[in-house]
Design an enzyme around this catalytic site. Structure first.
Site, PDB file in Angstrom:
ATOM      1  N   PRO A  47       0.806  -1.228   0.000  1.00 18.94           N
ATOM      2  CA  PRO A  47       0.000   0.000   0.000  1.00 18.94           C
ATOM      3  C   PRO A  47       0.835   1.272   0.000  1.00 18.94           C
ATOM      4  O   PRO A  47       1.677   1.460   0.887  1.00 18.94           O
ATOM      5  CB  PRO A  47      -0.793  -0.122   1.309  1.00 18.94           C
ATOM      6  CG  PRO A  47       0.082  -0.941   2.207  1.00 18.94           C
ATOM      7  CD  PRO A  47       0.830  -1.886   1.318  1.00 18.94           C
ATOM      8  N   ASP A  86      -2.127   3.009   2.261  1.00 19.27           N
ATOM      9  CA  ASP A  86      -1.580   3.191   3.602  1.00 19.27           C
ATOM     10  C   ASP A  86      -2.101   4.537   4.093  1.00 19.27           C
ATOM     11  O   ASP A  86      -1.776   5.582   3.514  1.00 19.27           O
ATOM     12  CB  ASP A  86      -0.049   3.200   3.542  1.00 19.27           C
ATOM     13  CG  ASP A  86       0.563   2.557   4.771  1.00 19.27           C
ATOM     14  OD1 ASP A  86      -0.119   2.509   5.792  1.00 19.27           O
ATOM     15  OD2 ASP A  86       1.723   2.119   4.682  1.00 19.27           O
ATOM     16  N   TRP A 528       4.163   0.485   9.801  1.00 22.18           N
ATOM     17  CA  TRP A 528       4.770  -0.692   9.177  1.00 22.18           C
ATOM     18  C   TRP A 528       4.167  -1.983   9.731  1.00 22.18           C
ATOM     19  O   TRP A 528       4.146  -3.001   9.047  1.00 22.18           O
ATOM     20  CB  TRP A 528       6.287  -0.694   9.392  1.00 22.18           C
ATOM     21  CG  TRP A 528       6.978   0.357   8.587  1.00 22.18           C
ATOM     22  CD1 TRP A 528       7.446   1.556   9.017  1.00 22.18           C
ATOM     23  CD2 TRP A 528       7.256   0.294   7.185  1.00 22.18           C
ATOM     24  NE1 TRP A 528       8.001   2.255   7.978  1.00 22.18           N
ATOM     25  CE2 TRP A 528       7.903   1.509   6.846  1.00 22.18           C
ATOM     26  CE3 TRP A 528       7.025  -0.651   6.193  1.00 22.18           C
ATOM     27  CZ2 TRP A 528       8.320   1.787   5.552  1.00 22.18           C
ATOM     28  CZ3 TRP A 528       7.448  -0.370   4.902  1.00 22.18           C
ATOM     29  CH2 TRP A 528       8.080   0.833   4.589  1.00 22.18           C
ATOM     30  N   GLN A 564      12.498  -1.482   0.119  1.00 21.15           N
ATOM     31  CA  GLN A 564      11.585  -2.217   1.000  1.00 21.15           C
ATOM     32  C   GLN A 564      12.230  -3.454   1.637  1.00 21.15           C
ATOM     33  O   GLN A 564      11.560  -4.197   2.358  1.00 21.15           O
ATOM     34  CB  GLN A 564      10.332  -2.636   0.222  1.00 21.15           C
ATOM     35  CG  GLN A 564       9.482  -1.473  -0.242  1.00 21.15           C
ATOM     36  CD  GLN A 564       8.997  -0.608   0.911  1.00 21.15           C
ATOM     37  OE1 GLN A 564       8.698  -1.104   1.990  1.00 21.15           O
ATOM     38  NE2 GLN A 564       8.939   0.699   0.686  1.00 21.15           N
ATOM     39  N   TRP A 568       8.767  -3.160   3.986  1.00 28.36           N
ATOM     40  CA  TRP A 568       7.614  -4.050   3.824  1.00 28.36           C
ATOM     41  C   TRP A 568       8.015  -5.518   3.739  1.00 28.36           C
ATOM     42  O   TRP A 568       7.389  -6.383   4.346  1.00 28.36           O
ATOM     43  CB  TRP A 568       6.821  -3.625   2.592  1.00 28.36           C
ATOM     44  CG  TRP A 568       5.475  -4.277   2.479  1.00 28.36           C
ATOM     45  CD1 TRP A 568       4.529  -4.382   3.446  1.00 28.36           C
ATOM     46  CD2 TRP A 568       4.933  -4.900   1.306  1.00 28.36           C
ATOM     47  NE1 TRP A 568       3.410  -5.024   2.962  1.00 28.36           N
ATOM     48  CE2 TRP A 568       3.634  -5.357   1.650  1.00 28.36           C
ATOM     49  CE3 TRP A 568       5.398  -5.104   0.020  1.00 28.36           C
ATOM     50  CZ2 TRP A 568       2.813  -6.017   0.739  1.00 28.36           C
ATOM     51  CZ3 TRP A 568       4.574  -5.741  -0.900  1.00 28.36           C
ATOM     52  CH2 TRP A 568       3.302  -6.198  -0.527  1.00 28.36           C
ATOM     53  N   LYS A 601      18.996  12.000  -6.548  1.00 35.53           N
ATOM     54  CA  LYS A 601      17.634  11.625  -6.212  1.00 35.53           C
ATOM     55  C   LYS A 601      16.666  12.585  -6.896  1.00 35.53           C
ATOM     56  O   LYS A 601      16.930  13.778  -6.996  1.00 35.53           O
ATOM     57  CB  LYS A 601      17.461  11.695  -4.681  1.00 35.53           C
ATOM     58  CG  LYS A 601      16.133  11.177  -4.184  1.00 35.53           C
ATOM     59  CD  LYS A 601      16.081  11.232  -2.659  1.00 35.53           C
ATOM     60  CE  LYS A 601      14.739  10.739  -2.151  1.00 35.53           C
ATOM     61  NZ  LYS A 601      14.652  10.803  -0.679  1.00 35.53           N
ATOM     62  N   LYS A 604      11.385  17.294  -6.339  1.00 32.07           N
ATOM     63  CA  LYS A 604      10.431  18.282  -6.855  1.00 32.07           C
ATOM     64  C   LYS A 604      11.000  19.687  -6.782  1.00 32.07           C
ATOM     65  O   LYS A 604      10.817  20.493  -7.693  1.00 32.07           O
ATOM     66  CB  LYS A 604       9.129  18.213  -6.045  1.00 32.07           C
ATOM     67  CG  LYS A 604       8.297  16.973  -6.299  1.00 32.07           C
ATOM     68  CD  LYS A 604       7.035  17.002  -5.454  1.00 32.07           C
ATOM     69  CE  LYS A 604       6.244  15.708  -5.620  1.00 32.07           C
ATOM     70  NZ  LYS A 604       5.067  15.679  -4.722  1.00 32.07           N
TER      71      LYS A 604
END
Length: 1283
Positions: A47, A86, A528, A564, A568, A601, A604
């Protein structure tokens, strides 16, 4: 009915149309319904938060998920795909804190939890509409209506069940632990959260003095990069086994103790200090010192604080070898202080920093300052009190909060823990039972993380989350864990439906031990823990769907990014292992990170990447999908996103693929329009073509299907997508290009139909196989391709309205021929090597060359190459191909170069000497090395990967005309010597190229009826006349000299070499004369008497005469109305079919592009058909009329050729003996030049590129030359010889 395929395509616009089609079909829902009852394939979708827009990382993972689940569906599985959100945790709360100006718990207390959570709830789905729009636009099929959200009460209830199961099994406890802590978010983070966002920062690095109580003139020197922890110092730690020294600072006369190995950290030069004594760290153990700050001075008496401890975690890597310990701000500090009893688990913690990272009242000097802000004030204070020895800065990698982008601190906090450390072996065992792609992430990165797994702090001191379901008495001794809404209501007497804090915090449970009431602990779960519980919570297990869940657990497939591994993937595995003792998933694809073009990275604020929506609007979703899944990112490597990379997918993959599809549909339509034959394909009944290239592409396609099925079963997208992309190149650049003439019908109707059906079969198979990868373009093509499928009567079960409703075809093993594929691969290598040589010598393919020599040491490989001679000759435009294993004949030898990387690592210092000997190896030695695979050089056994073998060609010899190039085992030599006839042919090809470019410029279709007119002079005019047939065979339209007709489409004057050339294209086919008025007198154009019969000599090959009806006239500069056509030539070879005869008629009279009919009787009743027996027509006359307005023609009883001829035998050494016929004119009256006569000889006996000598005798004494042959017709009825 097939739809016309336009020349240009706007991929994004066509994708929008496909989205509408899918909406009309309710395609996703339909395909899920179709698969009901099939074996289940379970998939978990990790999610995301909907508080931000999807980025390229989401698009990549989503594309992988969509591709794999589409593939599973189209391979016969039932695949439910539910989107998840999430909703709880820091991402949401941090946004609210910024918006409302919330600084800490006090602000939340003022506004109330209910109000705070209401604000959180409002923004949870802020971008959910945009998410659905973008995910849908990307072609991903997933269920948004039947989604799951971690804030749904039924989801939260399953999370409670998970926790209670762990609690019941003794896996939950409360403790204090030094944890990464976000002061901006007022909450601890788990170890895997803190590892997600490290940054290079500059921090203070200070050296401070701590005088020994026993000798105040001697100070311990400690080093720290966190001055703010000094007020909480309770001890020092040294390494017991390392050497420490007492030194005198020659500049200040002060005495310090520090590790000997770290003296250089404080002193730049040995002259700056004097060593007074040396001892092991163990000597210092137990000594006490004067603390810098006195906030906790009472602990010196009560707990034995402010003394020196020893532990091996102190190293010589940094600092002074003396570590200052603040046990509630460092894990090792806490561990060592607990061991020495300076702190205990039962005591009140010494942590004078509040939830917001500010000093509490205990730290009177810096009260209320944020710890990071306090650093500079502490440094100033240290200088003022004389405890600062040296101040500097350090540039190091430091963890930041993944949400707030603020530096983390390490701080002791009370937390609820899940016991994980005791399950490490089981975690590793379950990890081994799952399959990861790529496997190194599982075996190294993830396994290493598991080996060091710590107990998991699952509680957070926050508000918007699933509350921890623990109710506890005031004294902490009575504890109740609640596992469901029903249980809560039963214990509290309430009727609760929503489990958020504002609804349950006030509820109490009566004590069973007489302790009054139990109240809920204030913490909520780490988000988590919720995402790790999603396999159970999305199904509301065990309260609903119990059997369905248990039948489909573990999941068949999950996929997320490499970040992850500590998120996750980890939480899924921990909970699954602790609850069920098994892994939560069977298969996992880990993708890498998507970085900006510059390798940084994506940001924005920096605007260093184009928005996803812009890329999709410009290039389409399919292009972005294929770019991402055909990148290093599917191997868990990073990808630097480049807009031009997406554009190149369009240019190099989609446009060639689309043009191949367009070419197919054009020629299917052409076959139907001109021959009345409609392609109606049925795989089960279609005849398999015997054409070699058809068999190759069919085999290559089925091998691809077989390969893709194997690799997709192993989830190796990184091997699949490059092969699919390569297949497009093989189809378009090899099969289509090499079979264009066949596909257009040049080889006859039957051959054309075979080629088109083969092409259709391949394109349809490719469309099905590619559908999961590029769902839009395959759907676009399929919707037109499916109109050519044969309808299956009474087939109500199958739904073929979308390519995504179809199953991926099984590989047809019977069509796979590895020998053919191997042979074509070698042919391609030869052609590509030849092209390299042409490019190197600036010799365009338009200009023919004499010879290419292909050398290979394996006779079978040579045989393969020779078997495809015609394709090599045509593609490289050479006259002859020579194949051989005899490289010495051409001055070719092997030489070896070392593989520097491999051998350098293997041999190290001896590499240079061995390299010299490798370069001295002889051809004979290297030939033997190729056989055995090993060779010994200076005592070292070298194998295949150690050496690179190359061919050397001695092209320096006088008279050598060869240019060489090699790859692997194949070497080609190209004869680059010029030849006038070849130059002339190259110019003719240039003319073709100019005509075709002009047609394209005018946006004409191949099927458009036009006439091409030209005007030039001199040599160019002669070349066009001589190569008229050759030019027509490509342009397939009448070619006429000026002046042009009036209906001009496009006209252009140009320069070709040194010649001026005018080309005009008109919109009308060369007009035919109007039909003559009806008359009783037959009309005919015969105006020359036939060639005489000499000594009863006839052509050795069978023939027919043809005459034009009076309504027809020859074109393309020809004038005759009678001609002779040979039915075979040489004798027994190249036999004409009725269909080929028609093409010959059009060619000989220059009627190409004009539809005519051919009759075998002068009454025009018996028209030739495809099945007509030509042998029965030998020596007879055929009659040619327009396609309409036929009139009768004069009867002809002629049984001898109407054209002059000569019989000819070939006596060339090495050639197969054969007899043929030379036509000295054709049509009657159009007499050949001597050069045209030689060209005809080359064509008859396939002598292209070889010098031809024509002779009246069997030796050179009767040789014919331009000079001695004044009249070509004088050769009539003679016997000639080719020498």
């Amino acid at each position: 009915m097939t739809q016309p395929v336009p020349e240009n395509i706007n991929f994004p616009a066509e994708e929008e149309k496909i989205l509408k089609l899918w909406k009309e079909l309710d395609a996703f829902k339909t395909c899920v319904a179709q698969s009901k009852g099939k074996p289940r394939y379970s998939f978990y979708d990790g999610p995301p938060f909907a508080t931000g827009l999807p980025h390229y990382g989401h698009i990549l993972a989503g594309t992988i998920k969509d591709t794999v689940t589409r593939w599973a569906h189209q391979n016969g599985f039932h695949v439910e795909r539910r989107f998840g959100w999430d909703c709880h945790g820091l991402p949401v709360e941090f946004e609210i804190d910024k918006t409302l100006g919330v600084k800490g718990p006090e602000d939340v207390a003022k506004m109330g939890i209910r109000k705070y959570n209401e604000e959180c709830r409002k923004i949870v789905s802020r971008y959910s509409t945009e998410w659905e729009d973008i995910v849908t636009r990307m072609g991903r099929w997933i269920d948004f209506k039947n989604d799951y959200k971690t804030m749904y009460p039924w989801f939260m209830e399953s999370v409670w069940w998970v926790f209670k199961e762990l609690y019941t099994n003794g896996l939950v406890y409360k403790g204090y632990k030094v944890m990464p802590y976000s002061t901006a978010c007022n909450t601890p983070l788990s170890n895997f959260e803190s590892g997600q966002n490290y940054k290079d920062v500059v921090d203070p690095a200070v050296y401070v003095s701590l005088p020994l109580d026993e000798d105040p003139d001697t100070s311990m020197i400690a080093w720290t990069t966190t001055p703010w922890t000094l007020p909480s110092n309770l001890s020092l730690c040294v390494n017991p086994d390392m050497d420490y020294v007492k030194v005198k600072d020659n500049n200040t006369n002060k005495q310090y103790i520090m590790m000997e190995a770290r003296l250089s950290a404080l002193f730049k030069d040995p002259d700056e200090y004097k060593i007074l004594s040396k001892f092991k760290g163990k000597t210092l153990e137990g000594k006490t010192y004067e603390p810098i700050f006195t906030y906790f001075k009472e602990m010196k008496k009560t707990n034995g604080a402010f003394r020196i401890l020893t532990d091996n975690y102190v190293t010589a890597d940094s600092g002074t070898g003396v570590v200052h310990q603040a046990p509630y701000f460092g894990e090792d500090d806490q561990r060592v202080c607990l061991k020495y009893g300076i702190i205990t688990k039962a005591m009140k913690i010494v942590c004078p920093v509040d939830a917001s990272g500010r000093f509490t009242e205990e730290v009177t000097h810096f009260k209320g300052l944020h710890v990071k802000e306090a650093d500079k004030h502490i440094i100033k204070h240290l200088k003022e009190i004389g405890r600062m020895v040296h101040a500097s800065t350090i540039n190091h990698n430091y963890p930041f909060c993944w949400r707030s982008e603020t530096p983390l601190i390490y701080k002791a906090v009370p937390s609820w823990f899940i016991r994980v450390e005791q399950a490490v072996d089981k975690l590793l065992d379950n990890n081994d039972k799952s399959y990861w792609v790529p496997d190194f992430v599982k075996e190294k990165r993830f396994a290493n993380w598991l080996r060091n797994a710590r107990d998991w702090a699952v509680s957070r001191n926050r508000y918007w989350g699933t509350p921890i379901p623990l109710w506890v008495s005031d004294d902490g001794e009575e504890l109740v864990c609640v596992g469901s809404i029903e249980e809560l209501n039963k214990l509290t007497g309430a009727d609760i439906k929503d489990l958020h804090r504002e609804n349950i915090d006030h509820l109490t449970i009566p004590s069973k031990m007489g302790k009054g009431v139990l109240r809920r602990v204030p913490e909520v779960f780490d988000c988590w823990f919720e995402s790790g519980s999603m396999p159970y919570a999305q199904a509301h297990y065990p309260f609903e769907h119990k059997k369905e869940f248990e039948d489909s657990f573990p999941a068949d497939f999950i996929a997320e990014g490499i970040d992850q591994t500590r998120g996750w993937f980890y939480t899924l595995l921990v909970l699954s292992t602790l609850l069920f003792g098994k892994p939560p998933f069977k298969n996992l694809i880990v993708n890498g990170l998507i970085l900006a073009k510059d390798g940084n990275k994506m940001s924005k604020s920096k605007k260093n990447f184009p928005p996803v929506t812009d890329i999709v609007s410009q290039f389409g979703a399919d292009a972005l999908r294929l770019y991402l899944i055909n990148s290093p990112a599917v191997r868990a490597d990073s990808l630097r996103f480049k807009e031009e990379g997406v554009r190149d997918v369009l240019k190099e993959v989609f446009l060639p693929w689309y043009n191949a599809y367009r070419f197919l549909m054009q020629n299917v339509d052409k076959l139907n329009r001109e021959e009345g034959i409609k392609i109606c394909y049925n795989e089960n009944t279609a005849q398999i073509s015997t054409n070699y290239m058809d068999r190759w592409i069919l085999s290559f396609t089925q091998s691809l299907v077989k390969f893709v099925k194997v690799e997709m079963a192993a989830y190796r997208l990184y091997t699949v997508t490059p092969r699919l992309v390569k297949f497009v190149e093989q189809l378009t650049n090899w099969y289509v290009r090499m079979n264009r003439k066949r596909l257009k019908g040049d080889g006859g109707v039957e051959d054309c139909q075979n080629a088109l059906e083969t092409f259709y079969s391949v394109l349809m198979t490719m469309t099905k196989v590619m559908a999961p990868f590029t769902p839009f373009l395959t759907e676009h093509m399929y919707q037109n391709l499916r109109t050519l499928l044969e309808a299956v009567p009474n087939d109500k079960k199958s739904d073929n309205r979308s390519v995504h409703f179809l199953m991926i075809p099984q590989a047809r093993e019977s069509l796979i021929d590895e020998k053919i594929e191997g042979a074509v691969a070698k042919m391609q290598t030869v052609i590509e090597l030849g092209r390299v040589v042409r490019d190197r010598k600036t010799l365009p393919v338009k200009y023919p060359l004499k010879e290419i020599v292909a050398i290979h040491q394996d006779p079978k490989a040579v045989e393969d190459i020779k078997s495809l001679e015609s394709y090599i000759i045509e593609e490289l435009n050479v006259r002859t191909l020579t194949t051989t294993t005899d490289k010495e004949k051409y001055g070719v030898s092997l030489r070896a170069e070392p593989d520097h990387k491999t051998l350098g690592l293997k041999l190290k210092g001896e590499f240079k000497a061995v390299m010299g000997e490798i370069k001295k190896l002889t051809d004979k030695q290297l030939v033997e090395f190729k056989k055995t695979g090993e060779i010994t050089v200076l005592g070292h056994k070298l194998v295949e990967e150690d050496l690179r073998l190359m061919y050397d060609v001695n092209t320096a010899e006088e008279g050598s005309q060869y240019e060489a190039h090699s790859e692997g085992e194949i070497l080609v030599l190209l004869d680059v010597a010029p030849d006038q006839a070849m130059i002339d042919e190259g110019i003719a090809r240039e003319v073709i190229n100019r005509i075709q470019k002009l047609r394209k410029k005018a946006k004409l279709q191949p099927s458009d009826d036009i006439t091409v007119y030209y005007k030039t002079s001199g040599k160019l005019s002669q070349i066009i006349t001589e190569y008229r047939d050759f030019i027509y065979s490509t342009i397939k339209q009448p070619l006429q000299v000026y002046p042009p007709a009036s209906n001009v489409i496009i006209q252009e004057s140009m320069k070709l070499k040194e010649y001026n050339l005018d080309i005009t294209i008109t919109g009308d086919v060369v007009p035919l004369p109007s039909p003559a008025a009806p008359s009783n007198t037959p009309s005919t154009s015969v105006n020359l008497s036939p060639a005489p019969v000499v000594n009863n000599i006839k052509p050795v090959a069978p023939f027919v005469n043809v005459v034009l009806d009076g309504n027809l006239k020859a074109h393309e500069g020809l004038s005759g109305s009678q001609a002779t056509i040979l039915l075979e030539n040489p004798v027994g070879q190249n036999k004409l079919s009725a269909e080929n005869l028609l093409h010959q008629v059009q060619g000989v009279f220059g009627l190409r592009g004009i539809k005519v009919r051919v009759f075998s009787d002068f009454n025009l009743k018996q028209e030739l058909t495809k099945t007509s027996n030509l042998q029965s027509l030998t020596s007879k006359t055929l009659y040619v009329t327009p396609a309409r307005d036929c009139s009768s023609v004069a009867n002809s009883n002629l049984t001898s050729p109407v054209c002059h001829f000569a019989n000819v035998d070939i006596l060339v050494k090495g050639a197969v003996p054969a007899k043929g016929v030379l036509l000295l004119e054709n049509p009657r009256g159009d007499v050949l030049s001597f050069q045209q006569l030689k060209n005809q000889v080359s064509a008859i006996f396939n002598l292209d590129g070889k010098s031809v000598m024509l002779s009246r005798s069997k030796d050179k004494s009767g040789a014919l030359t331009q000079e001695n042959l004044k009249d070509v017709l004088s050769l009539h009825s003679l016997q000639l010889y080719v020498l």
